[in-house]
Scaffold this motif. Structure first.
Motif, PDB file in Angstrom:
ATOM      1  N   VAL A 213      -1.963   9.591  -3.081  1.00 26.94           N
ATOM      2  CA  VAL A 213      -2.929  10.418  -2.339  1.00 26.94           C
ATOM      3  C   VAL A 213      -4.377  10.160  -2.754  1.00 26.94           C
ATOM      4  O   VAL A 213      -5.296  10.692  -2.138  1.00 26.94           O
ATOM      5  CB  VAL A 213      -2.624  11.933  -2.439  1.00 26.94           C
ATOM      6  CG1 VAL A 213      -1.255  12.239  -1.876  1.00 26.94           C
ATOM      7  CG2 VAL A 213      -2.761  12.449  -3.858  1.00 26.94           C
TER       8      VAL A 213
ATOM      9  N   GLU B 142      -1.389   0.910  -5.386  1.00 22.51           N
ATOM     10  CA  GLU B 142      -1.266   2.217  -6.041  1.00 22.51           C
ATOM     11  C   GLU B 142      -0.128   2.262  -7.061  1.00 22.51           C
ATOM     12  O   GLU B 142      -0.141   3.100  -7.960  1.00 22.51           O
ATOM     13  CB  GLU B 142      -1.031   3.329  -5.005  1.00 22.51           C
ATOM     14  CG  GLU B 142      -2.233   3.710  -4.177  1.00 22.51           C
ATOM     15  CD  GLU B 142      -2.407   2.886  -2.909  1.00 22.51           C
ATOM     16  OE1 GLU B 142      -1.661   1.888  -2.741  1.00 22.51           O
ATOM     17  OE2 GLU B 142      -3.297   3.219  -2.108  1.00 22.51           O
TER      18      GLU B 142
ATOM     19  N   VAL C  73       0.029   8.784   2.078  1.00 24.13           N
ATOM     20  CA  VAL C  73       0.844   9.764   2.797  1.00 24.13           C
ATOM     21  C   VAL C  73       0.303   9.824   4.220  1.00 24.13           C
ATOM     22  O   VAL C  73      -0.879  10.138   4.405  1.00 24.13           O
ATOM     23  CB  VAL C  73       0.773  11.158   2.132  1.00 24.13           C
ATOM     24  CG1 VAL C  73       1.597  12.165   2.912  1.00 24.13           C
ATOM     25  CG2 VAL C  73       1.256  11.078   0.691  1.00 24.13           C
ATOM     26  N   TYR C  74       1.117   9.461   5.181  1.00 19.99           N
ATOM     27  CA  TYR C  74       0.726   9.513   6.586  1.00 19.99           C
ATOM     28  C   TYR C  74       1.797  10.309   7.308  1.00 19.99           C
ATOM     29  O   TYR C  74       2.965   9.902   7.311  1.00 19.99           O
ATOM     30  CB  TYR C  74       0.630   8.104   7.186  1.00 19.99           C
ATOM     31  CG  TYR C  74      -0.176   7.147   6.335  1.00 19.99           C
ATOM     32  CD1 TYR C  74      -1.561   7.276   6.226  1.00 19.99           C
ATOM     33  CD2 TYR C  74       0.451   6.140   5.610  1.00 19.99           C
ATOM     34  CE1 TYR C  74      -2.295   6.421   5.424  1.00 19.99           C
ATOM     35  CE2 TYR C  74      -0.277   5.282   4.804  1.00 19.99           C
ATOM     36  CZ  TYR C  74      -1.651   5.428   4.714  1.00 19.99           C
ATOM     37  OH  TYR C  74      -2.363   4.587   3.912  1.00 19.99           O
TER      38      TYR C  74
ATOM     39  N   ASN D 106       1.336   8.502  11.864  1.00 26.25           N
ATOM     40  CA  ASN D 106      -0.093   8.792  12.007  1.00 26.25           C
ATOM     41  C   ASN D 106      -0.926   7.819  11.165  1.00 26.25           C
ATOM     42  O   ASN D 106      -1.617   8.203  10.231  1.00 26.25           O
ATOM     43  CB  ASN D 106      -0.384  10.242  11.611  1.00 26.25           C
ATOM     44  CG  ASN D 106      -1.802  10.645  11.962  1.00 26.25           C
ATOM     45  OD1 ASN D 106      -2.388  10.103  12.901  1.00 26.25           O
ATOM     46  ND2 ASN D 106      -2.373  11.560  11.198  1.00 26.25           N
TER      47      ASN D 106
ATOM     48  N   ASN E 123       0.856  -1.192   0.000  1.00 27.88           N
ATOM     49  CA  ASN E 123       0.000   0.000   0.000  1.00 27.88           C
ATOM     50  C   ASN E 123       0.888   1.237   0.000  1.00 27.88           C
ATOM     51  O   ASN E 123       1.973   1.229   0.582  1.00 27.88           O
ATOM     52  CB  ASN E 123      -0.887   0.016   1.251  1.00 27.88           C
ATOM     53  CG  ASN E 123      -1.732   1.282   1.325  1.00 27.88           C
ATOM     54  OD1 ASN E 123      -2.604   1.491   0.473  1.00 27.88           O
ATOM     55  ND2 ASN E 123      -1.479   2.142   2.297  1.00 27.88           N
TER      56      ASN E 123
ATOM     57  N   LEU F 197       5.944  17.277   1.226  1.00 29.33           N
ATOM     58  CA  LEU F 197       4.660  17.831   0.781  1.00 29.33           C
ATOM     59  C   LEU F 197       4.194  18.831   1.826  1.00 29.33           C
ATOM     60  O   LEU F 197       4.237  18.547   3.028  1.00 29.33           O
ATOM     61  CB  LEU F 197       3.618  16.717   0.663  1.00 29.33           C
ATOM     62  CG  LEU F 197       3.854  15.655  -0.400  1.00 29.33           C
ATOM     63  CD1 LEU F 197       2.899  14.478  -0.175  1.00 29.33           C
ATOM     64  CD2 LEU F 197       3.656  16.233  -1.790  1.00 29.33           C
TER      65      LEU F 197
ATOM     66  N   ASN G  61      -7.867   8.179  -2.964  1.00 29.00           N
ATOM     67  CA  ASN G  61      -8.530   7.247  -2.034  1.00 29.00           C
ATOM     68  C   ASN G  61      -8.973   5.991  -2.770  1.00 29.00           C
ATOM     69  O   ASN G  61     -10.169   5.739  -2.950  1.00 29.00           O
ATOM     70  CB  ASN G  61      -9.728   7.931  -1.375  1.00 29.00           C
ATOM     71  CG  ASN G  61      -9.281   8.917  -0.318  1.00 29.00           C
ATOM     72  OD1 ASN G  61      -8.279   8.706   0.365  1.00 29.00           O
ATOM     73  ND2 ASN G  61     -10.002  10.006  -0.195  1.00 29.00           N
TER      74      ASN G  61
ATOM     75  N   GLN H  40      -5.821   2.282   4.884  1.00 30.45           N
ATOM     76  CA  GLN H  40      -5.222   1.011   4.447  1.00 30.45           C
ATOM     77  C   GLN H  40      -3.861   0.776   5.084  1.00 30.45           C
ATOM     78  O   GLN H  40      -3.518  -0.347   5.426  1.00 30.45           O
ATOM     79  CB  GLN H  40      -5.069   1.013   2.937  1.00 30.45           C
ATOM     80  CG  GLN H  40      -6.402   0.913   2.247  1.00 30.45           C
ATOM     81  CD  GLN H  40      -6.243   0.827   0.753  1.00 30.45           C
ATOM     82  OE1 GLN H  40      -5.400   0.097   0.258  1.00 30.45           O
ATOM     83  NE2 GLN H  40      -7.039   1.580   0.034  1.00 30.45           N
ATOM     84  N   GLY H  41      -3.092   1.837   5.208  1.00 28.24           N
ATOM     85  CA  GLY H  41      -1.760   1.692   5.810  1.00 28.24           C
ATOM     86  C   GLY H  41      -1.874   1.109   7.206  1.00 28.24           C
ATOM     87  O   GLY H  41      -1.075   0.262   7.625  1.00 28.24           O
TER      88      GLY H  41
HETATM   89  C1  LIG Z   1       0.613  16.095   2.908  1.00 26.34           C
HETATM   90  C2  LIG Z   1      -0.403  15.038   3.238  1.00 26.34           C
HETATM   91  C3  LIG Z   1      -0.497  14.551   4.534  1.00 26.34           C
HETATM   92  C4  LIG Z   1      -1.422  13.570   4.849  1.00 26.34           C
HETATM   93  N1  LIG Z   1      -1.452  13.083   6.117  1.00 26.34           N
HETATM   94  C5  LIG Z   1      -2.301  12.077   6.441  1.00 26.34           C
HETATM   95  C6  LIG Z   1      -2.271  11.498   7.736  1.00 26.34           C
HETATM   96  O1  LIG Z   1      -1.471  11.883   8.578  1.00 26.34           O
HETATM   97  N2  LIG Z   1      -3.137  10.492   8.017  1.00 26.34           N
HETATM   98  C7  LIG Z   1      -4.034  10.038   7.080  1.00 26.34           C
HETATM   99  O2  LIG Z   1      -4.792   9.116   7.369  1.00 26.34           O
HETATM  100  N3  LIG Z   1      -4.087  10.573   5.835  1.00 26.34           N
HETATM  101  C8  LIG Z   1      -3.231  11.577   5.488  1.00 26.34           C
HETATM  102  N4  LIG Z   1      -3.246  12.102   4.231  1.00 26.34           N
HETATM  103  C9  LIG Z   1      -4.243  11.610   3.263  1.00 26.34           C
HETATM  104  C10 LIG Z   1      -3.866  10.240   2.715  1.00 26.34           C
HETATM  105  O3  LIG Z   1      -2.548  10.194   2.261  1.00 26.34           O
HETATM  106  C11 LIG Z   1      -4.741   9.832   1.527  1.00 26.34           C
HETATM  107  O4  LIG Z   1      -6.072   9.892   1.926  1.00 26.34           O
HETATM  108  C12 LIG Z   1      -4.422   8.444   1.001  1.00 26.34           C
HETATM  109  O5  LIG Z   1      -5.272   8.142  -0.043  1.00 26.34           O
HETATM  110  C13 LIG Z   1      -4.565   7.397   2.070  1.00 26.34           C
HETATM  111  O6  LIG Z   1      -4.232   6.177   1.486  1.00 26.34           O
HETATM  112  P1  LIG Z   1      -4.997   4.835   1.885  1.00 26.34           P
HETATM  113  O7  LIG Z   1      -6.430   5.039   1.455  1.00 26.34           O
HETATM  114  O8  LIG Z   1      -4.264   3.819   1.064  1.00 26.34           O
HETATM  115  O9  LIG Z   1      -4.858   4.641   3.339  1.00 26.34           O
HETATM  116  C14 LIG Z   1      -2.309  13.069   3.869  1.00 26.34           C
HETATM  117  C15 LIG Z   1      -2.205  13.544   2.560  1.00 26.34           C
HETATM  118  C16 LIG Z   1      -1.254  14.507   2.230  1.00 26.34           C
HETATM  119  C17 LIG Z   1      -1.146  14.968   0.804  1.00 26.34           C
END
Ligand SMILES: Cc1cc2nc3c(=O)[nH]c(=O)nc-3n(C[C@H](O)[C@H](O)[C@H](O)COP(=O)(O)O)c2cc1C
Length: 483
Positions: free
Chosen positions: A212, A221, A160-161, A174, A157, A300, A214, A180-181
């Motif tokens: 990024v 990805e 961005v966390y 986070n 997977n 980012l 969903n 998913q992470g």
């Molecule tokens: C700069 C940035 C920071 C982000 N930080 C978080 C975060 O801390 N926790 C989170 O759940 N999503 C965060 N997101 C949103 C997720 O990266 C995004 O929803 C992604 O699709 C999640 O992937 P997943 O659906 O595979 O879990 C962030 C996005 C960006 C661009």
């Protein structure tokens, strides 16, 4: 750019961005504890979209690596360049990519491993990781593509966390429940085993654009990134785990999430525009930092919107949801989708244009979006409306929309990203959604514009008189065509 097969690497993208004025260099030495964040905020809040740019901070106090931010998400033009298309073709490229996923290829050696630092030599303090909300954040944190994998399926997977730097060798990730992470890490942690994780810094931009979005669970990805590039992403095995990471990344930070180890994460400035609280989140140990020679660090930027985070998430998710409606739900009369650039991922506003086939059709489409995404406001308009044009949208809302007849408000949705709702006793945020059907419900008759041929003659006169250059807005062209 139709033959585009992706940038070779992030550096090549940066060169292209700089040539187009979409990236600017700051040559003075900057203090990572406040200067990059404040300059980025000035840029996002001081410049209109068409003048925005990413930053390349050549020198960062206390680090050998330059720092880049906002290069992918400063503006729609930056994002379009990252995809190798003109801005109006972003959704088309997403459609192509999702119809034609491209699996990665595996390579044995990779630029991202030209320099390998293991164990105590792998120091986070060596990287120019900024403080993003100076004087308010708990400390610096990493904002880049995070890779992990499911112990059960072996699928990886990317998302961005944000990842808080705790000390030189450990971080707090986070990984929020539901993401998913988080689910993938749990497949290891619940067996008492460490969960492999890697932070991929400055891989080619398609990797970020896919990460990024969903995407549904179990959808790797990296195949979407390959689809966006029209070319496979090359992956290499990490040095200290079984993860595969983009070979051309500038820096890869490798680690493992430790079973049973949690720490207090935050507070941090968030993309909704407010400071977060604190939460208990998993701790990870850093096992290696590998990088290219002369590597650069990319972070980012997010926090008070509009930001790089909201621009990227809005544009990636609009492409994804448009494809979902047309392909997965067979709603082929849906033409276009646009998500406001202020909120990006969850709790945002989507505008959809379509040609309804019956009076309830638009609301049905709105309901599909409500049920399958984290979007909060859904506005549907006719296919002849320019959904990116504020003037057209304001006109439609006054001319075609009757609030009593055309609004549907539905409650009971999990809305983790909605700051307007408070958590319930179980800690869940349950919120509502609004569907606005602003398609024409009554026969509006002819519009109140002069006929097309007279307007074209008037344009000739305009030119002859040497009046200022004008470009006829898309909305006017469409209205004139329609009569
Ligand atoms: C700069 C940035 C920071 C982000 N930080 C978080 C975060 O801390 N926790 C989170 O759940 N999503 C965060 N997101 C949103 C997720 O990266 C995004 O929803 C992604 O699709 C999640 O992937 P997943 O659906 O595979 O879990 C962030 C996005 C960006 C661009």
């Amino acid at each position: 750019m139709s033959e585009f097969t992706g940038f070779r690497d992030f550096r090549e993208f940066l060169t292209a961005a700089e040539q187009r004025g979409l990236l600017r260099r700051i040559r003075r030495t900057v203090d990572r504890s406040w200067e990059p964040a404040c300059l980025a905020k000035l840029m996002f809040h001081g410049l209109p979209m068409e003048q925005r740019f990413g930053f390349h901070f050549d020198k960062v106090d206390g680090s050998e690596f330059p720092l880049v931010t906002a290069a992918i998400g400063a503006s729609i033009s930056n994002y379009a360049l990252a995809l190798g298309v003109e801005p109006e073709r972003i959704n088309d490229r997403w459609n192509d990519a999702l119809n034609r996923l491209v699996p990665p290829t595996i390579v044995a050696t990779a630029p991202c491993q030209e320099v390998v630092r293991l164990g105590r030599d792998a120091r986070l303090g060596a990287l120019p990781i900024p403080v993003w909300t100076p004087r308010k954040d708990a400390g610096p944190y990493i904002t880049t593509v995070t890779v992990n994998r499911s112990a059960e399926t072996g699928i990886q997977n990317m998302g961005v966390y944000r990842t808080q730097v705790r000390d030189d060798h450990s971080v707090i990730v986070n990984l929020s429940p539901g993401r998913q992470g988080h689910e993938f890490a749990q497949t290891y942690l619940k067996q008492g085993e460490p969960a492999p994780i890697a932070w991929v810094v400055a891989a080619d931009p398609a990797v970020y654009l896919a990460a990024v979005a969903n995407l549904p669970i179990g959808f790797d990805e990296i195949m979407v990134a390959g689809g966006l590039r029209h070319d496979p992403v090359e992956l290499v095995r990490a040095q200290t785990s079984n993860l595969f990471v983009p070979a051309n990344a500038e820096i890869v930070i490798e680690g493992e999430v430790l079973p049973g180890r949690m720490a207090t994460e935050g507070p941090f400035g968030e993309s909704a525009g407010y400071m977060s609280g604190t939460a208990r989140r998993p701790v990870a140990r850093i096992t290696a930092i590998t990088h290219r020679r002369n590597a650069l660090y990319y972070g980012l930027s997010s926090q008070m919107p509009p930001s790089e985070s909201t621009v990227m998430q809005s544009l990636s998710n609009a492409g994804l949801y448009l494809h979902m409606l047309r392909k997965d739900y067979g709603e082929t009369s849906v033409r276009d989708a646009y998500i406001d650039l202020m909120f990006g991922g969850g709790a945002s506003h989507i505008t959809i244009s379509m040609t309804p086939e019956d009076p309830e059709h638009a609301k049905r489409v709105g309901r599909i979006v409500a049920d399958n995404t984290l979007i909060k406001r859904i506005t549907i308009v006719d296919a002849d409306i320019d959904i990116r044009d504020r003037i057209d949208m304001d006109w439609v809302m006054s001319a075609h929309f009757d609030p009593a007849r055309d609004t549907e408000i539905v409650g009971g949705f999990p809305m983790p990203a909605d700051h307007a709702v408070s958590p319930d006793e179980q800690g869940r945020k349950m919120g509502g959604k609004i569907i606005i059907d602003a398609t024409r419900s009554v026969d509006t008759g002819a519009n109140s514009l002069p006929p097309r041929e007279l307007m074209l003659k008037a344009r000739e006169i305009w030119r002859d008189e040497g009046l200022p250059e004008i470009e006829i807005a898309g909305r006017l062209r469409k209205r004139l065509d329609r009569g």
